[in-house]
Design a protein around this motif. Sequence first.
Motif, mmCIF file in Angstrom:
data_model
loop_
_atom_site.group_PDB
_atom_site.id
_atom_site.type_symbol
_atom_site.label_atom_id
_atom_site.label_comp_id
_atom_site.label_asym_id
_atom_site.label_seq_id
_atom_site.Cartn_x
_atom_site.Cartn_y
_atom_site.Cartn_z
ATOM 1 N N TYR A 48 32.968 31.905 52.720
ATOM 2 C CA TYR A 48 34.275 31.434 52.281
ATOM 3 C C TYR A 48 34.118 31.070 50.807
ATOM 4 C CZ TYR A 48 34.853 31.251 57.279
ATOM 5 O OH TYR A 48 34.882 31.598 58.605
ATOM 6 N N MET A 49 34.807 31.815 49.941
ATOM 7 C CA MET A 49 34.636 31.664 48.498
ATOM 8 C C MET A 49 35.937 31.166 47.894
ATOM 9 S SD MET A 49 33.323 34.658 45.899
ATOM 10 C CE MET A 49 31.741 34.760 46.734
ATOM 11 N N ALA A 50 35.886 30.009 47.227
ATOM 12 C CA ALA A 50 37.073 29.415 46.608
ATOM 13 C C ALA A 50 36.953 29.499 45.088
ATOM 14 C CB ALA A 50 37.226 27.964 47.045
ATOM 15 N N VAL A 51 37.976 30.047 44.451
ATOM 16 C CA VAL A 51 38.012 30.142 42.992
ATOM 17 C C VAL A 51 38.619 28.841 42.465
ATOM 18 C CG1 VAL A 51 38.831 31.458 41.010
ATOM 19 C CG2 VAL A 51 38.336 32.639 43.172
ATOM 20 N N LEU A 52 37.796 28.022 41.814
ATOM 21 C CA LEU A 52 38.246 26.736 41.280
ATOM 22 C C LEU A 52 38.818 26.872 39.872
ATOM 23 C CD1 LEU A 52 35.251 24.488 42.376
ATOM 24 C CD2 LEU A 52 37.369 24.974 43.620
ATOM 25 N N LYS A 53 38.257 27.836 39.109
ATOM 26 C CA LYS A 53 38.667 28.010 37.715
ATOM 27 C C LYS A 53 38.417 29.460 37.323
ATOM 28 C CE LYS A 53 37.028 24.839 35.010
ATOM 29 N NZ LYS A 53 36.139 24.082 34.107
ATOM 30 N N GLY A 54 39.312 30.035 36.539
ATOM 31 C CA GLY A 54 39.103 31.383 36.023
ATOM 32 C C GLY A 54 39.561 32.466 36.985
ATOM 33 N N THR A 55 38.980 33.665 36.792
ATOM 34 C CA THR A 55 39.323 34.836 37.596
ATOM 35 C C THR A 55 38.045 35.469 38.130
ATOM 36 O OG1 THR A 55 41.278 35.255 36.239
ATOM 37 C CG2 THR A 55 40.495 37.078 37.589
ATOM 38 N N LEU A 56 37.959 35.594 39.432
ATOM 39 C CA LEU A 56 36.827 36.224 40.107
ATOM 40 C C LEU A 56 37.020 37.732 40.101
ATOM 41 C CD1 LEU A 56 34.346 36.310 42.065
ATOM 42 C CD2 LEU A 56 35.998 35.978 43.932
ATOM 43 N N SER A 57 35.998 38.470 39.700
ATOM 44 C CA SER A 57 35.965 39.930 39.809
ATOM 45 C C SER A 57 34.934 40.262 40.871
ATOM 46 C CB SER A 57 35.567 40.563 38.474
ATOM 47 O OG SER A 57 36.488 40.212 37.467
ATOM 48 N N ILE A 58 35.371 40.925 41.956
ATOM 49 C CA ILE A 58 34.473 41.141 43.086
ATOM 50 C C ILE A 58 34.667 42.532 43.676
ATOM 51 C CG2 ILE A 58 36.080 40.078 44.731
ATOM 52 C CD1 ILE A 58 33.586 38.881 46.158
ATOM 53 N N VAL A 59 33.548 43.157 44.031
ATOM 54 C CA VAL A 59 33.546 44.425 44.754
ATOM 55 C C VAL A 59 32.914 44.140 46.112
ATOM 56 C CG1 VAL A 59 32.676 46.794 44.838
ATOM 57 C CG2 VAL A 59 33.339 45.783 42.635
ATOM 58 N N LEU A 60 33.618 44.502 47.183
ATOM 59 C CA LEU A 60 33.123 44.318 48.543
ATOM 60 C C LEU A 60 32.970 45.687 49.200
ATOM 61 C CD1 LEU A 60 35.371 41.306 49.567
ATOM 62 C CD2 LEU A 60 32.980 41.243 48.849
ATOM 63 N N ASP A 61 31.795 45.920 49.783
ATOM 64 C CA ASP A 61 31.457 47.214 50.380
ATOM 65 C C ASP A 61 31.779 48.324 49.378
ATOM 66 O OD1 ASP A 61 30.302 46.237 52.706
ATOM 67 O OD2 ASP A 61 32.183 46.258 53.816
ATOM 68 N N ASP A 62 32.571 49.306 49.762
ATOM 69 C CA ASP A 62 32.856 50.437 48.877
ATOM 70 C C ASP A 62 34.251 50.367 48.252
ATOM 71 O OD1 ASP A 62 30.346 51.609 49.315
ATOM 72 O OD2 ASP A 62 31.033 52.455 51.217
ATOM 73 N N GLN A 63 34.863 49.194 48.289
ATOM 74 C CA GLN A 63 36.182 49.015 47.678
ATOM 75 C C GLN A 63 36.069 49.045 46.160
ATOM 76 O OE1 GLN A 63 38.527 46.048 50.671
ATOM 77 N NE2 GLN A 63 37.301 45.075 49.127
ATOM 78 N N GLU A 64 37.210 49.246 45.509
ATOM 79 C CA GLU A 64 37.254 49.093 44.066
ATOM 80 C C GLU A 64 37.231 47.608 43.738
ATOM 81 O OE1 GLU A 64 39.919 51.410 41.856
ATOM 82 O OE2 GLU A 64 39.639 53.182 43.109
ATOM 83 N N ILE A 65 37.058 47.294 42.475
ATOM 84 C CA ILE A 65 37.017 45.894 42.045
ATOM 85 C C ILE A 65 38.373 45.231 42.309
ATOM 86 C CG2 ILE A 65 37.658 46.362 39.650
ATOM 87 C CD1 ILE A 65 35.519 44.215 38.896
ATOM 88 N N HIS A 66 38.316 44.018 42.850
ATOM 89 C CA HIS A 66 39.509 43.199 43.036
ATOM 90 C C HIS A 66 39.325 41.932 42.217
ATOM 91 C CE1 HIS A 66 40.212 45.212 47.182
ATOM 92 N NE2 HIS A 66 40.891 45.833 46.240
ATOM 93 N N GLU A 67 40.438 41.377 41.755
ATOM 94 C CA GLU A 67 40.387 40.154 40.962
ATOM 95 C C GLU A 67 41.244 39.086 41.616
ATOM 96 O OE1 GLU A 67 41.220 41.263 36.881
ATOM 97 O OE2 GLU A 67 39.084 41.730 36.649
ATOM 98 N N TYR A 68 40.699 37.858 41.632
ATOM 99 C CA TYR A 68 41.376 36.729 42.277
ATOM 100 C C TYR A 68 41.374 35.547 41.329
ATOM 101 C CZ TYR A 68 40.827 39.635 46.363
ATOM 102 O OH TYR A 68 40.877 40.691 47.242
#
Length: 104
Positions: A48-68
């Motif tokens: 469980y990953m919570a973004v407290l500040k900024g923008t997370l750039s994450i790639v999971l498995d074979d997905q393209e990059i997502h930003e949160y």
Amino acid sequence: MVEKIYQMTNSDSRTVEMLISDENVHYLHMIFNKGEGLPEHFSNSNVYMAVLKGTLSIVLDDQEIHEYKEGTILKIPFKTKMNVGNKHDEILELTVVKSPAPSK
């Protein structure tokens, strides 16, 4: 005193700290500047990953990059390939809860 107190680092420098590591849960705090992050790896528990500040750039498995953005919480299943980082100028700050606690 009944409670146990944990203190997160308040910094602008790269930080990866394990705050709680017991048989129930792992609780981590991370701070990344632009271009920083974690090495690609597989989740060793439910994450469980919570973004407290900024923008997370994450790639999971074979997905393209997502930003949160700040205020977002992600649930990432066990054994998911993860590539976590900060591709933005603003500092990225996260908390990560692994439950159940990973076993070796």
